[in-house]
Write a protein that holds these residues in place. Structure first.
Motif, PDB file in Angstrom:
ATOM      1  N   THR A  25     -55.872 -39.687  -4.865  1.00 28.01           N
ATOM      2  CA  THR A  25     -56.525 -40.463  -3.796  1.00 28.01           C
ATOM      3  C   THR A  25     -56.599 -41.903  -4.262  1.00 28.01           C
ATOM      4  O   THR A  25     -56.664 -42.192  -5.464  1.00 28.01           O
ATOM      5  N   ASP A  26     -56.565 -42.800  -3.328  1.00 30.90           N
ATOM      6  CA  ASP A  26     -56.520 -44.229  -3.619  1.00 30.90           C
ATOM      7  C   ASP A  26     -57.801 -44.668  -4.357  1.00 30.90           C
ATOM      8  O   ASP A  26     -58.901 -44.475  -3.847  1.00 30.90           O
ATOM      9  N   PRO A  27     -57.648 -45.249  -5.551  1.00 30.54           N
ATOM     10  CA  PRO A  27     -58.842 -45.698  -6.280  1.00 30.54           C
ATOM     11  C   PRO A  27     -59.413 -47.011  -5.742  1.00 30.54           C
ATOM     12  O   PRO A  27     -60.516 -47.400  -6.122  1.00 30.54           O
ATOM     13  N   GLN A  28     -58.669 -47.674  -4.865  1.00 30.13           N
ATOM     14  CA  GLN A  28     -59.073 -49.010  -4.397  1.00 30.13           C
ATOM     15  C   GLN A  28     -59.885 -48.988  -3.112  1.00 30.13           C
ATOM     16  O   GLN A  28     -60.349 -50.033  -2.662  1.00 30.13           O
ATOM     17  N   GLN A  29     -59.966 -47.849  -2.476  1.00 28.76           N
ATOM     18  CA  GLN A  29     -60.690 -47.786  -1.199  1.00 28.76           C
ATOM     19  C   GLN A  29     -61.254 -46.384  -1.031  1.00 28.76           C
ATOM     20  O   GLN A  29     -60.808 -45.438  -1.681  1.00 28.76           O
ATOM     21  N   ASP A  30     -62.254 -46.273  -0.139  1.00 26.91           N
ATOM     22  CA  ASP A  30     -62.785 -44.958   0.194  1.00 26.91           C
ATOM     23  C   ASP A  30     -61.795 -44.219   1.080  1.00 26.91           C
ATOM     24  O   ASP A  30     -61.309 -44.760   2.080  1.00 26.91           O
ATOM     25  N   THR A  31     -61.491 -43.000   0.697  1.00 28.43           N
ATOM     26  CA  THR A  31     -60.665 -42.125   1.528  1.00 28.43           C
ATOM     27  C   THR A  31     -61.592 -41.114   2.182  1.00 28.43           C
ATOM     28  O   THR A  31     -62.402 -40.471   1.508  1.00 28.43           O
ATOM     29  N   VAL A  32     -61.496 -41.001   3.501  1.00 36.01           N
ATOM     30  CA  VAL A  32     -62.386 -40.113   4.257  1.00 36.01           C
ATOM     31  C   VAL A  32     -61.554 -39.022   4.909  1.00 36.01           C
ATOM     32  O   VAL A  32     -60.623 -39.297   5.669  1.00 36.01           O
ATOM     33  N   TRP A  33     -61.903 -37.773   4.556  1.00 31.15           N
ATOM     34  CA  TRP A  33     -61.242 -36.583   5.091  1.00 31.15           C
ATOM     35  C   TRP A  33     -62.175 -35.896   6.082  1.00 31.15           C
ATOM     36  O   TRP A  33     -63.388 -35.833   5.862  1.00 31.15           O
ATOM     37  N   LEU A  34     -61.585 -35.315   7.120  1.00 32.99           N
ATOM     38  CA  LEU A  34     -62.316 -34.401   7.980  1.00 32.99           C
ATOM     39  C   LEU A  34     -61.662 -33.029   7.798  1.00 32.99           C
ATOM     40  O   LEU A  34     -60.460 -32.879   8.031  1.00 32.99           O
ATOM     41  N   ALA A  35     -62.462 -32.055   7.380  1.00 32.34           N
ATOM     42  CA  ALA A  35     -61.918 -30.715   7.136  1.00 32.34           C
ATOM     43  C   ALA A  35     -62.586 -29.726   8.076  1.00 32.34           C
ATOM     44  O   ALA A  35     -63.816 -29.651   8.142  1.00 32.34           O
ATOM     45  N   VAL A  36     -61.777 -28.992   8.823  1.00 34.09           N
ATOM     46  CA  VAL A  36     -62.271 -27.937   9.707  1.00 34.09           C
ATOM     47  C   VAL A  36     -61.837 -26.603   9.098  1.00 34.09           C
ATOM     48  O   VAL A  36     -60.647 -26.289   9.074  1.00 34.09           O
ATOM     49  N   PHE A  37     -62.812 -25.861   8.576  1.00 37.17           N
ATOM     50  CA  PHE A  37     -62.545 -24.553   7.962  1.00 37.17           C
ATOM     51  C   PHE A  37     -62.862 -23.465   8.985  1.00 37.17           C
ATOM     52  O   PHE A  37     -63.886 -23.539   9.664  1.00 37.17           O
ATOM     53  N   HIS A  38     -61.996 -22.465   9.068  1.00 35.85           N
ATOM     54  CA  HIS A  38     -62.305 -21.375   9.999  1.00 35.85           C
ATOM     55  C   HIS A  38     -61.739 -20.057   9.479  1.00 35.85           C
ATOM     56  O   HIS A  38     -60.874 -20.039   8.596  1.00 35.85           O
ATOM     57  N   HIS A  39     -62.256 -18.958  10.039  1.00 37.00           N
ATOM     58  CA  HIS A  39     -61.790 -17.623   9.652  1.00 37.00           C
ATOM     59  C   HIS A  39     -60.700 -17.151  10.607  1.00 37.00           C
ATOM     60  O   HIS A  39     -60.560 -17.685  11.691  1.00 37.00           O
TER      61      HIS A  39
END
Lengths: 105, 105
Positions: free
Chosen positions: B91-105
């Motif tokens: 992940t980029d050390p120079q900026q915040d990386t924002v993930w959206l994770a949708v977990f489902h069954h």
């Protein structure tokens, strides 16, 4: 292998664009691109599914049945339980507004 | 009434930040903020849940078990079926990386 949902925005100037990103039993993820469209004044969404909605870019307003208006800009998210009546009160006519909607049972 | 997941980013410079946005039976939506973190070389996620992941901002790379690397920038999304082994390669050390994770069954 990754697809991008901000590139190649479909042209929403004529009508809102709906793109299904994932469909699984009890779960549906959709991208919606709006450009100035809104719901007619007395036209309410009354859905059987719960909806978690996130604004990815642009600006929009949702109206709830009690008349309250929720202003959304990039990063704003709202949870709409099933049968929480709502309508799209406004979307910015000057830019593409991109919604991510996660519908579930 | 809307909450914003891009404002007030938690400080990820020390450790990755995990924020649960929604939890329902069989469904979980999470925000992850990374700043340079990655998985140790032989540390693989091997999850019981399926995961649909969208990069909201920043830059990252996922590695799959076959050694392929998936580069992600804002708007990129990937579907990881349960037990599809993967690790965060970069992940980029120079900026915040924002993930959206949708977990489902």
């Amino acid at each position: 292998m990754a697809e991008n949902l901000l590139a190649d925005l479909s042209d929403a100037r004529q009508t809102e664009q709906f793109t299904q990103l994932l469909q699984r039993p009890g779960l549906r993820i959709e991208r919606i691109v709006s450009r100035g469209q809104c719901s007619p004044p007395d036209d309410w969404y009354d859905q059987n599914e719960h909806e978690w909605v996130l604004l990815l870019q642009g600006a929009a307003e949702l109206m709830l049945a009690d008349g309250s208006v929720i202003r959304l800009t990039a990063g704003d998210h709202v949870y709409l339980p099933a049968h929480e009546k709502h309508r799209v009160h406004w979307t910015d006519p000057q830019q593409d507004t991109v919604w991510l909607a996660v519908f579930h049972h």
